[in-house]
Design an enzyme around this catalytic site. Structure first.
Site, PDB file in Angstrom:
ATOM      1  N   HIS A  53       0.984  -1.030   0.102  1.00  9.94           N
ATOM      2  CA  HIS A  53       0.047   0.145   0.021  1.00  9.94           C
ATOM      3  C   HIS A  53       0.704   1.210  -0.084  1.00  9.94           C
ATOM      4  O   HIS A  53       1.983   1.251   0.485  1.00  9.94           O
ATOM      5  CB  HIS A  53      -0.924  -0.117   1.398  1.00  9.94           C
ATOM      6  CG  HIS A  53      -2.028  -1.069   1.292  1.00  9.94           C
ATOM      7  ND1 HIS A  53      -3.165  -0.782   1.789  1.00  9.94           N
ATOM      8  CD2 HIS A  53      -1.965  -2.174   0.485  1.00  9.94           C
ATOM      9  CE1 HIS A  53      -4.138  -1.818   1.602  1.00  9.94           C
ATOM     10  NE2 HIS A  53      -3.516  -2.623   0.876  1.00  9.94           N
ATOM     11  N   GLU A  55       0.698   4.041   1.731  1.00 10.63           N
ATOM     12  CA  GLU A  55       1.326   4.516   2.939  1.00 10.63           C
ATOM     13  C   GLU A  55       2.175   3.580   3.524  1.00 10.63           C
ATOM     14  O   GLU A  55       3.336   4.295   4.056  1.00 10.63           O
ATOM     15  CB  GLU A  55      -0.121   4.244   4.019  1.00 10.63           C
ATOM     16  CG  GLU A  55      -1.076   5.184   3.826  1.00 10.63           C
ATOM     17  CD  GLU A  55      -2.289   4.427   2.981  1.00 10.63           C
ATOM     18  OE1 GLU A  55      -3.423   4.764   3.239  1.00 10.63           O
ATOM     19  OE2 GLU A  55      -2.000   3.636   2.100  1.00 10.63           O
ATOM     20  N   CYS A  83      -6.498   2.412   5.360  1.00 12.37           N
ATOM     21  CA  CYS A  83      -7.248   0.989   5.709  1.00 12.37           C
ATOM     22  C   CYS A  83      -6.832   0.572   7.174  1.00 12.37           C
ATOM     23  O   CYS A  83      -5.748   0.995   7.644  1.00 12.37           O
ATOM     24  CB  CYS A  83      -7.042  -0.116   4.712  1.00 12.37           C
ATOM     25  SG  CYS A  83      -5.177  -0.717   4.879  1.00 12.37           S
ATOM     26  N   CYS A  86      -2.947  -0.144   7.134  1.00  7.15           N
ATOM     27  CA  CYS A  86      -2.118   1.374   7.096  1.00  7.15           C
ATOM     28  C   CYS A  86      -2.351   2.234   8.291  1.00  7.15           C
ATOM     29  O   CYS A  86      -1.420   2.666   8.818  1.00  7.15           O
ATOM     30  CB  CYS A  86      -2.607   2.136   5.978  1.00  7.15           C
ATOM     31  SG  CYS A  86      -1.982   1.200   4.365  1.00  7.15           S
TER      32      CYS A  86
END
Length: 150
Positions: A53, A55, A83, A86
């Site tokens: 991801h 992040e 999410c 993250c």
């Protein structure tokens, strides 16, 4: 640079991951002096990794840049509400401030589904949503409309 300038950088990162079939999410992390010390974009499809991801990539780069895992005085700019994974990475890296663009009604953990940052964890970042929200949302809509045409 302004908060909007940093988010525009995150939007460009998000745009760059679209050709690989990845959902366009981009992230920039700044140091207290305003310098960009980490960035990333969603690369789950490109890397074949569930944890790729934006992040997480940005946090890893920022930690390398500062030479340790604490990002206490840093600010994260991310195009989509983080999410659960993250949000957990943000807590564990002690990111000081999170500024996100669009809400994520299916998995957002800054208040859309739940707010992990209000739970009894040992760190609570300052969180601000809605930064260039329309631009962030438009990029996501463009991506998903393109998928529907296939």
């Amino acid at each position: 640079m302004t908060h909007e300038d940093y988010m525009r950088e995150a939007i460009e990162l998000a745009r760059s991951c679209m050709p690989n079939g990845d959902v366009p999410v981009g992230c920039v992390i700044t140091a207290p002096d305003g310098s960009v010390i980490g960035w990333g974009c969603n690369r789950r499809e490109a890397a074949g990794q569930a944890t790729a991801h934006a992040e997480v990539e940005a946090i890893n780069m920022a930690c390398s840049a500062v030479g340790h895992w604490r990002l206490t005085d840093c600010t994260m700019y991310v195009t989509l509400e983080p999410c659960p994974m993250c949000a957990g990475a943000i807590i564990n890296a002690r990111v000081g401030t999170v500024r996100y663009g669009a809400k994520e009604d299916k998995s957002g953990c800054c208040g859309s589904v739940l707010n992990l940052f209000e739970e009894r964890f040992n760190h609570r970042p300052r969180v601000y949503g809605g930064l260039l929200e329309e631009d962030c949302r438009a990029l996501l809509e463009e991506f998903f409309q393109g998928l529907r045409k296939i």
